[in-house]
Each structure stands twice: as structure tokens, then as C-alpha cells.
Design a protein around this motif. Structure first.
Motif, PDB file in Angstrom:
ATOM      1  N   GLN A 191      -7.900  -2.986   0.290  1.00  0.00           N
ATOM      2  CA  GLN A 191      -7.444  -4.120   1.090  1.00  0.00           C
ATOM      3  C   GLN A 191      -6.154  -4.706   0.512  1.00  0.00           C
ATOM      4  OE1 GLN A 191     -10.546  -7.000   1.884  1.00  0.00           O
ATOM      5  NE2 GLN A 191     -12.042  -5.390   2.253  1.00  0.00           N
ATOM      6  N   ASN A 192      -6.101  -4.841  -0.808  1.00  0.00           N
ATOM      7  CA  ASN A 192      -4.889  -5.373  -1.444  1.00  0.00           C
ATOM      8  C   ASN A 192      -3.697  -4.442  -1.252  1.00  0.00           C
ATOM      9  OD1 ASN A 192      -6.152  -7.715  -2.303  1.00  0.00           O
ATOM     10  ND2 ASN A 192      -6.672  -6.886  -4.307  1.00  0.00           N
ATOM     11  N   CYS A 219       1.991  -3.785   3.831  1.00  0.00           N
ATOM     12  CA  CYS A 219       2.379  -4.503   5.051  1.00  0.00           C
ATOM     13  C   CYS A 219       3.421  -5.573   4.729  1.00  0.00           C
ATOM     14  CB  CYS A 219       1.161  -5.136   5.721  1.00  0.00           C
ATOM     15  SG  CYS A 219       0.111  -3.961   6.601  1.00  0.00           S
ATOM     16  N   LYS A 220       3.196  -6.305   3.664  1.00  0.00           N
ATOM     17  CA  LYS A 220       4.133  -7.361   3.276  1.00  0.00           C
ATOM     18  C   LYS A 220       5.511  -6.772   2.969  1.00  0.00           C
ATOM     19  CE  LYS A 220       4.680 -11.273   0.145  1.00  0.00           C
ATOM     20  NZ  LYS A 220       4.072 -12.061  -0.926  1.00  0.00           N
ATOM     21  N   SER A 221       5.527  -5.659   2.248  1.00  0.00           N
ATOM     22  CA  SER A 221       6.813  -5.038   1.894  1.00  0.00           C
ATOM     23  C   SER A 221       7.543  -4.515   3.127  1.00  0.00           C
ATOM     24  CB  SER A 221       6.608  -3.913   0.880  1.00  0.00           C
ATOM     25  OG  SER A 221       6.018  -2.787   1.495  1.00  0.00           O
ATOM     26  N   LYS A 265       5.327  -6.566   7.879  1.00  0.00           N
ATOM     27  CA  LYS A 265       4.279  -6.487   8.899  1.00  0.00           C
ATOM     28  C   LYS A 265       3.121  -7.411   8.515  1.00  0.00           C
ATOM     29  CE  LYS A 265       5.140  -1.595   9.818  1.00  0.00           C
ATOM     30  NZ  LYS A 265       5.496  -1.510  11.199  1.00  0.00           N
ATOM     31  N   ILE A 266       2.365  -7.803   9.495  1.00  0.00           N
ATOM     32  CA  ILE A 266       1.153  -8.592   9.255  1.00  0.00           C
ATOM     33  C   ILE A 266      -0.005  -7.621   9.074  1.00  0.00           C
ATOM     34  CG2 ILE A 266      -0.452 -10.241  10.271  1.00  0.00           C
ATOM     35  CD1 ILE A 266       1.913 -11.436  11.778  1.00  0.00           C
ATOM     36  N   PRO A 267      -0.808  -7.797   8.037  1.00  0.00           N
ATOM     37  CA  PRO A 267      -1.965  -6.906   7.855  1.00  0.00           C
ATOM     38  C   PRO A 267      -2.925  -7.020   9.038  1.00  0.00           C
ATOM     39  CG  PRO A 267      -1.565  -8.197   5.882  1.00  0.00           C
ATOM     40  CD  PRO A 267      -0.689  -8.764   6.962  1.00  0.00           C
ATOM     41  N   TYR A 284      -6.987  -5.142  16.019  1.00  0.00           N
ATOM     42  CA  TYR A 284      -7.690  -6.308  16.535  1.00  0.00           C
ATOM     43  C   TYR A 284      -6.764  -7.029  17.474  1.00  0.00           C
ATOM     44  CZ  TYR A 284     -11.541  -9.513  16.362  1.00  0.00           C
ATOM     45  OH  TYR A 284     -12.629 -10.247  16.698  1.00  0.00           O
ATOM     46  N   ASP A 285      -7.293  -7.562  18.549  1.00  0.00           N
ATOM     47  CA  ASP A 285      -6.419  -8.119  19.552  1.00  0.00           C
ATOM     48  C   ASP A 285      -6.527  -9.624  19.726  1.00  0.00           C
ATOM     49  OD1 ASP A 285      -8.333  -7.115  22.493  1.00  0.00           O
ATOM     50  OD2 ASP A 285      -8.889  -8.203  20.701  1.00  0.00           O
ATOM     51  N   THR A 286      -6.982 -10.341  18.721  1.00  0.00           N
ATOM     52  CA  THR A 286      -7.037 -11.795  18.825  1.00  0.00           C
ATOM     53  C   THR A 286      -6.143 -12.411  17.779  1.00  0.00           C
ATOM     54  OG1 THR A 286      -8.911 -11.987  17.351  1.00  0.00           O
ATOM     55  CG2 THR A 286      -9.396 -11.793  19.696  1.00  0.00           C
ATOM     56  N   PRO A 287      -5.614 -13.598  18.031  1.00  0.00           N
ATOM     57  CA  PRO A 287      -4.711 -14.239  17.086  1.00  0.00           C
ATOM     58  C   PRO A 287      -5.471 -14.869  15.934  1.00  0.00           C
ATOM     59  CG  PRO A 287      -5.010 -15.625  19.002  1.00  0.00           C
ATOM     60  CD  PRO A 287      -5.768 -14.356  19.261  1.00  0.00           C
ATOM     61  N   GLU A 288      -5.613 -14.140  14.839  1.00  0.00           N
ATOM     62  CA  GLU A 288      -6.267 -14.688  13.667  1.00  0.00           C
ATOM     63  C   GLU A 288      -5.539 -14.222  12.429  1.00  0.00           C
ATOM     64  OE1 GLU A 288     -10.464 -13.965  13.182  1.00  0.00           O
ATOM     65  OE2 GLU A 288     -10.344 -14.524  11.114  1.00  0.00           O
ATOM     66  N   GLU A 289      -5.640 -14.985  11.397  1.00  0.00           N
ATOM     67  CA  GLU A 289      -5.017 -14.649  10.135  1.00  0.00           C
ATOM     68  C   GLU A 289      -5.700 -13.417   9.554  1.00  0.00           C
ATOM     69  OE1 GLU A 289      -4.875 -18.181  11.739  1.00  0.00           O
ATOM     70  OE2 GLU A 289      -6.665 -17.563  10.751  1.00  0.00           O
ATOM     71  N   PRO A 290      -5.018 -12.690   8.689  1.00  0.00           N
ATOM     72  CA  PRO A 290      -5.567 -11.445   8.182  1.00  0.00           C
ATOM     73  C   PRO A 290      -6.638 -11.609   7.117  1.00  0.00           C
ATOM     74  CG  PRO A 290      -3.404 -11.816   7.271  1.00  0.00           C
ATOM     75  CD  PRO A 290      -3.635 -12.900   8.279  1.00  0.00           C
ATOM     76  N   PHE A 291      -6.987 -12.793   6.717  1.00  0.00           N
ATOM     77  CA  PHE A 291      -7.938 -12.936   5.623  1.00  0.00           C
ATOM     78  C   PHE A 291      -9.145 -13.712   6.007  1.00  0.00           C
ATOM     79  CE2 PHE A 291      -5.069 -10.936   3.026  1.00  0.00           C
ATOM     80  CZ  PHE A 291      -3.829 -11.360   3.392  1.00  0.00           C
TER      81      PHE A 291
END
Length: 177
Positions: A127-128, A134-136, A139-141, A170-177
Motif C-alpha cells: 500500500q505504501n 502515485c505521489k511521484s 496521481k491520486i492513489p 473505485y468510482d466515488t469521491p473519497e480520500e485514498p486512506f
């Protein structure tokens, strides 16, 4: 007493159920406190112009691996999870009211070895790695990263390394964590 994280539903899947059942619903979050690396978020679920539930969460930067890099995101997701639980989206078993993320927090706080996880779930290292790559890449995880299996995580990492655009997970607006 041990508990199994597989018995708890991730916030992402509960949010998906809520938004599919109520496409016009709104989820509003607010960072209400941030001082000395302590964050407090409030989440509100709105339906038909009214607040139907609220949820609160607190996280401390550096407390656990996720909070070393993403304590604000983790806190916001926790608040959304609490709001969803308060709106009745926690499953049919009251004992399973907390989200998988909340039970993971209990695990981090207790540091107990009696808590079991499904060995098929993506490792924290995977996961990390996904978050870092993604960060590099700017992109959003994936939103449901915590529910990835080891195989899902490996495929996703491979696609990132190959420069491919992984399919949305995933198709909903939520944070990756």
C-alpha cells in the motif's frame, strides 16, 4: 480478545452503497482543528437539503505508518466513516459498526499481536509503495486501496511501473486512506 479486520467493512464500500442509494446526497468534510500535529475532522451527510448524520475523527501525525504521511486524509476518511455509521451504514451487526479503518487504528494504538488480518490482503508495504509511486507521478492513489488483495496490489504496482494508466478502482469521491 482478538478481532479480525476482515469482519469490518471499509469506508469506501459503505460510501459507495450510500451514494448509489442516494445519488443526490452530499458529503461535506471540515477540518475543525489542527494544532501541534493533531487533526480533527467533522463530516456531514446531507440528503434532501438536510443533515442526516455527522461524524468526527481525530488523528495524530506520525502515530502509525499511515499517519506518517497522510494523517489528514486518514482523519477525514475516519470522520466520513463515523457519519456513515451514524446514518446506519455499518452493516447489520452492531458489533461491526466501526469501519475497517477504525479497527486498524485500534490495532495501531494497542500494538497487540492478538489481532489477526487476512493474509491475502495487500501488505502495508504494498500500500505504501502504491501511495509513493502515485505521489511521484502526480496521481491520486486508488480510493479502495485498503481493501486491495496482495494480487490486486501487485498488478496495480506493475501497471504503474510500466507507465500504464491503471483502470479506476473505485468510482466515488473519497480520500485514498
Amino acid at each position: 480478545m482478538a478481532f479480525n479486520l476482515d469482519d469490518y467493512e471499509p469506508v469506501a464500500s459503505r460510501l459507495d452503497r450510500f451514494l448509489k442509494a442516494h445519488p443526490d446526497a452530499r458529503v461535506i468534510t471540515d477540518l475543525v482543528h489542527y494544532l501541534s500535529d493533531v487533526a480533527v475532522f467533522k463530516a456531514e451527510l446531507w440528503l434532501d437539503g438536510e443533515i442526516i448524520a455527522t461524524g468526527w475523527a481525530e488523528e495524530i501525525r506520525g502515530q502509525g505508518n499511515v499517519n506518517k504521511t497522510s494523517h489528514l486524509e486518514n482523519c477525514e476518511t475516519g470522520a466520513v466513516g463515523r457519519a456513515l455509521a451514524n446514518a446506519g451504514l455499518s452493516g447489520s451487526d452492531f458489533n461491526k459498526r466501526p469501519s475497517r479503518e477504525e479497527m486498524g487504528k485500534v490495532q495501531r494504538m494497542q500494538g497487540e499481536t492478538t489481532i489477526t488480518e487476512n493474509s491475502n490482503m495487500a501488505t502495508e508495504k504494498q500500500q505504501n509503495m502504491i501511495r509513493a509511486v502515485c505521489k511521484s507521478m502526480g496521481k491520486i492513489p486508488p480510493h479502495n486501496l485498503q481493501s486491495f488483495t496482495k494480487t490486486d496490489a501487485s498488478k496495480y504496482i506493475d501497471s504503474l511501473k510500466n507507465g500504464e494508466q491503471p483502470a479506476p478502482t473505485y468510482d466515488t469521491p473519497e480520500e485514498p486512506f
